[in-house]
Enzyme design. Structure first.
Site, PDB file in Angstrom:
ATOM      1  N   ALA A  19       9.022  -9.335  -3.924  1.00 40.83           N
ATOM      2  CA  ALA A  19       8.187  -9.431  -2.716  1.00 40.83           C
ATOM      3  C   ALA A  19       8.631  -8.393  -1.694  1.00 40.83           C
ATOM      4  O   ALA A  19       8.595  -8.634  -0.495  1.00 40.83           O
ATOM      5  CB  ALA A  19       8.263 -10.842  -2.144  1.00 40.83           C
ATOM      6  N   ARG A  97      21.758   7.790 -12.936  1.00 40.06           N
ATOM      7  CA  ARG A  97      20.470   7.373 -13.500  1.00 40.06           C
ATOM      8  C   ARG A  97      20.655   6.252 -14.512  1.00 40.06           C
ATOM      9  O   ARG A  97      19.847   5.341 -14.613  1.00 40.06           O
ATOM     10  CB  ARG A  97      19.778   8.570 -14.189  1.00 40.06           C
ATOM     11  CG  ARG A  97      19.021   9.416 -13.219  1.00 40.06           C
ATOM     12  CD  ARG A  97      18.233  10.529 -13.896  1.00 40.06           C
ATOM     13  NE  ARG A  97      17.683  11.405 -12.883  1.00 40.06           N
ATOM     14  CZ  ARG A  97      16.568  11.164 -12.206  1.00 40.06           C
ATOM     15  NH1 ARG A  97      15.853  10.089 -12.468  1.00 40.06           N
ATOM     16  NH2 ARG A  97      16.142  11.997 -11.282  1.00 40.06           N
ATOM     17  N   ARG A 160      -3.440  10.275  -5.460  1.00 37.68           N
ATOM     18  CA  ARG A 160      -2.757  11.364  -4.732  1.00 37.68           C
ATOM     19  C   ARG A 160      -3.465  12.695  -4.998  1.00 37.68           C
ATOM     20  O   ARG A 160      -3.708  13.475  -4.072  1.00 37.68           O
ATOM     21  CB  ARG A 160      -1.291  11.434  -5.177  1.00 37.68           C
ATOM     22  CG  ARG A 160      -0.486  10.272  -4.629  1.00 37.68           C
ATOM     23  CD  ARG A 160       0.967  10.296  -5.051  1.00 37.68           C
ATOM     24  NE  ARG A 160       1.701   9.291  -4.286  1.00 37.68           N
ATOM     25  CZ  ARG A 160       2.796   8.666  -4.714  1.00 37.68           C
ATOM     26  NH1 ARG A 160       3.286   8.929  -5.918  1.00 37.68           N
ATOM     27  NH2 ARG A 160       3.395   7.777  -3.944  1.00 37.68           N
ATOM     28  N   HIS A 184       4.890   8.830 -15.485  1.00 40.03           N
ATOM     29  CA  HIS A 184       4.877   8.803 -14.030  1.00 40.03           C
ATOM     30  C   HIS A 184       5.989   9.716 -13.536  1.00 40.03           C
ATOM     31  O   HIS A 184       7.101   9.660 -14.015  1.00 40.03           O
ATOM     32  CB  HIS A 184       5.131   7.366 -13.573  1.00 40.03           C
ATOM     33  CG  HIS A 184       5.016   7.173 -12.111  1.00 40.03           C
ATOM     34  ND1 HIS A 184       4.024   7.751 -11.351  1.00 40.03           N
ATOM     35  CD2 HIS A 184       5.766   6.451 -11.248  1.00 40.03           C
ATOM     36  CE1 HIS A 184       4.177   7.383 -10.091  1.00 40.03           C
ATOM     37  NE2 HIS A 184       5.219   6.598 -10.008  1.00 40.03           N
TER      38      HIS A 184
HETATM   39  N1  LIG Z   1       4.690   2.697 -10.649  1.00 39.75           N
HETATM   40  C1  LIG Z   1       4.550   3.279  -9.491  1.00 39.75           C
HETATM   41  O1  LIG Z   1       3.673   4.104  -9.296  1.00 39.75           O
HETATM   42  C2  LIG Z   1       5.459   2.889  -8.353  1.00 39.75           C
HETATM   43  C3  LIG Z   1       5.136   3.238  -7.039  1.00 39.75           C
HETATM   44  C4  LIG Z   1       5.978   2.812  -6.016  1.00 39.75           C
HETATM   45  C5  LIG Z   1       7.128   2.081  -6.299  1.00 39.75           C
HETATM   46  N2  LIG Z   1       7.416   1.789  -7.595  1.00 39.75           N
HETATM   47  C6  LIG Z   1       8.598   1.000  -7.946  1.00 39.75           C
HETATM   48  O2  LIG Z   1       8.335  -0.344  -7.613  1.00 39.75           O
HETATM   49  C7  LIG Z   1       9.572  -1.018  -7.385  1.00 39.75           C
HETATM   50  C8  LIG Z   1       9.510  -1.764  -6.073  1.00 39.75           C
HETATM   51  O3  LIG Z   1       9.471  -0.863  -4.988  1.00 39.75           O
HETATM   52  P1  LIG Z   1       9.588  -1.406  -3.491  1.00 39.75           P
HETATM   53  O4  LIG Z   1       9.436  -0.251  -2.588  1.00 39.75           O
HETATM   54  O5  LIG Z   1       8.728  -2.596  -3.334  1.00 39.75           O
HETATM   55  O6  LIG Z   1      11.121  -1.884  -3.489  1.00 39.75           O
HETATM   56  P2  LIG Z   1      11.752  -3.046  -2.608  1.00 39.75           P
HETATM   57  O7  LIG Z   1      13.226  -2.839  -2.681  1.00 39.75           O
HETATM   58  O8  LIG Z   1      11.097  -3.107  -1.275  1.00 39.75           O
HETATM   59  O9  LIG Z   1      11.352  -4.386  -3.411  1.00 39.75           O
HETATM   60  C9  LIG Z   1      11.918  -4.759  -4.608  1.00 39.75           C
HETATM   61  C10 LIG Z   1      12.142  -6.267  -4.544  1.00 39.75           C
HETATM   62  O10 LIG Z   1      12.572  -6.719  -5.829  1.00 39.75           O
HETATM   63  C11 LIG Z   1      13.418  -7.839  -5.565  1.00 39.75           C
HETATM   64  N3  LIG Z   1      14.203  -8.179  -6.741  1.00 39.75           N
HETATM   65  C12 LIG Z   1      15.310  -7.578  -7.254  1.00 39.75           C
HETATM   66  N4  LIG Z   1      15.737  -8.235  -8.353  1.00 39.75           N
HETATM   67  C13 LIG Z   1      14.895  -9.264  -8.538  1.00 39.75           C
HETATM   68  C14 LIG Z   1      14.809 -10.297  -9.515  1.00 39.75           C
HETATM   69  N5  LIG Z   1      15.690 -10.379 -10.527  1.00 39.75           N
HETATM   70  N6  LIG Z   1      13.819 -11.188  -9.409  1.00 39.75           N
HETATM   71  C15 LIG Z   1      12.900 -11.122  -8.404  1.00 39.75           C
HETATM   72  N7  LIG Z   1      12.929 -10.154  -7.454  1.00 39.75           N
HETATM   73  C16 LIG Z   1      13.912  -9.247  -7.521  1.00 39.75           C
HETATM   74  C17 LIG Z   1      14.256  -7.383  -4.378  1.00 39.75           C
HETATM   75  O11 LIG Z   1      14.893  -8.477  -3.736  1.00 39.75           O
HETATM   76  C18 LIG Z   1      13.227  -6.681  -3.533  1.00 39.75           C
HETATM   77  O12 LIG Z   1      12.665  -7.551  -2.558  1.00 39.75           O
HETATM   78  C19 LIG Z   1      10.661   0.063  -7.462  1.00 39.75           C
HETATM   79  O13 LIG Z   1      11.226   0.073  -8.759  1.00 39.75           O
HETATM   80  C20 LIG Z   1       9.880   1.347  -7.209  1.00 39.75           C
HETATM   81  O14 LIG Z   1      10.523   2.471  -7.725  1.00 39.75           O
HETATM   82  C21 LIG Z   1       6.602   2.173  -8.605  1.00 39.75           C
END
Ligand SMILES: NC(=O)c1ccc[n+]([C@@H]2O[C@H](COP(=O)([O-])OP(=O)(O)OC[C@H]3O[C@@H](n4cnc5c(N)ncnc54)[C@H](O)[C@@H]3O)[C@@H](O)[C@H]2O)c1
Length: 322
Positions: A19, A97, A160, A184
């Site tokens: 969330a 990484r 984008r 990606h």
């Molecule tokens: N696919 C895409 O195009 C794309 C685009 C943007 C972001 N992302 C990815 O999406 C992910 C989320 O990004 P964000 O900006 O929301 O990060 P964020 O840090 O704001 O949110 C991630 C959330 O995951 C929660 N979390 C961690 N471990 C967990 C678990 N075991 N169970 C439940 N929740 C858990 C955290 O507490 C955190 O609130 C990242 O991996 C980011 O790189 C992907």
């Protein structure tokens, strides 16, 4: 609502795991659509509950009846129609990484396991990065057919590209389509000859050097935003891109969207998640569109797939070590 896929309650149920910034945006944009109920799951105590309550209180202002529930467990997610996985951590200074891959692989695997126990018929949309590798992690644990594990990246990358094309030509984004293939990130393959302004290929409207610049800006689109935000990555467009996919599934729209799916021979690639144009409807991925590529495009796609395969091999190594 007619045409939706809901089971149990009258509205379909969407669970968003993680969330954070992207998960919260998915919940917000989906709540506005007013056809599904939403469960927000996170490990941080109080946070998903707080966001759900905050979003519930938007209802009377804008006029939606979306029910939102925040939780730190999975009981509330039972019988979800769609599960969006955004949980993960961002790379921190000093983190390799491999460390990031190991951590996010562990998170995505454990989340998927808990999700599928409660919602064995769900369609999973993976968002966590590195995207294509995390699709493999979720797919391996879920035991679902490939039609029901889909990665979101192409909708965002195409958005984008469309934004930059519209800015360059000073035209409405509504008239611009963008076509992207591949993984990606920096191995994304933008296909300019299939990117159009009201059906006119952009190759007719822009010189090659300008197109190349727009393609490069698109491939670096995530990094550009990280550079500006400094403390996080993009979430408005990623979250909204997820909702476009949720709409396509729950409203059975049969949209043709780029997304990461497990290829099994298509484009000459096997057992690898990579971004390709697919039909998205009530069954999830309903068809893969295979188009003829030039030799340069085919080589770029093969390179993209090879980089995903490298990550999959690294995940197998890391799993064996632990
Ligand atoms: N696919 C895409 O195009 C794309 C685009 C943007 C972001 N992302 C990815 O999406 C992910 C989320 O990004 P964000 O900006 O929301 O990060 P964020 O840090 O704001 O949110 C991630 C959330 O995951 C929660 N979390 C961690 N471990 C967990 C678990 N075991 N169970 C439940 N929740 C858990 C955290 O507490 C955190 O609130 C990242 O991996 C980011 O790189 C992907």
């Amino acid at each position: 609502m007619a045409g939706t896929r809901g089971r149990g309650g009258s509205r379909p149920k969407v669970t968003v795991v993680g969330a954070g910034m992207v998960g919260g945006t998915v919940a917000q944009m989906l709540a506005l659509r007013d056809y599904a109920d939403i469960v927000l799951v996170d490990i941080v105590e109080g946070m998903p509950q707080g966001k759900a309550l905050d979003l519930l209180q938007v209802g009377p202002i804008v006029g939606y009846d979306t029910q939102l529930t925040g939780t730190n467990g999975y009981d509330e997610t039972v019988d979800s129609d769609v599960v969006v996985i955004t949980s993960g951590i961002a790379r921190k200074p000093g983190m390799s990484r491999d460390d990031l891959l190991r951590t996010n692989m562990g998170i995505v695997r454990s989340v998927t396991q808990q999700v599928v126990e409660k919602s064995p018929e769900a369609i999973i949309i993976v968002v966590s990065n590195p995207l294509d590798a995390m699709c493999h992690a979720a797919f391996d644990v879920a035991g679902f057919p490939r039609e029901r594990v889909i990665g979101m990246a192409g909708v965002l990358d195409a958005a984008r590209f469309r934004t930059f094309i519209a800015m360059e030509l000073d035209v409405s984004v509504e008239d611009v389509t963008g076509f992207v293939l591949g993984g990606h990130g920096d191995t994304m393959v933008p296909l300019s000859r299939y990117s159009t302004v009201s059906g006119i290929p952009i190759t007719e409207l822009l010189p090659p050097d300008r197109i190349k610049a727009l393609e490069e800006r698109t491939a670096n689109g995530g990094a550009e935003i990280v550079g500006l935000l400094k403390t996080g990555s993009a979430y408005y467009a990623p979250g909204t891109s997820v909702v476009e996919m949720v709409d396509a599934i729950l409203l059975d729209k049969r949209r043709v969207l780029p997304a990461s799916v497990l290829l099994q021979g298509e484009y000459g690639i096997s057992d690898t998640f990579v971004g390709v144009p697919i039909k998205v409807g009530a069954e999830g991925m309903e068809k893969i569109f295979e188009i003829t590529l030039t030799s340069d495009e085919a080589a770029a796609l093969a390179k993209s797939a090879a980089s995903v395969q490298d990550l999959v091999a690294a995940m197998a190594r890391l799993a064996a070590e632990s």
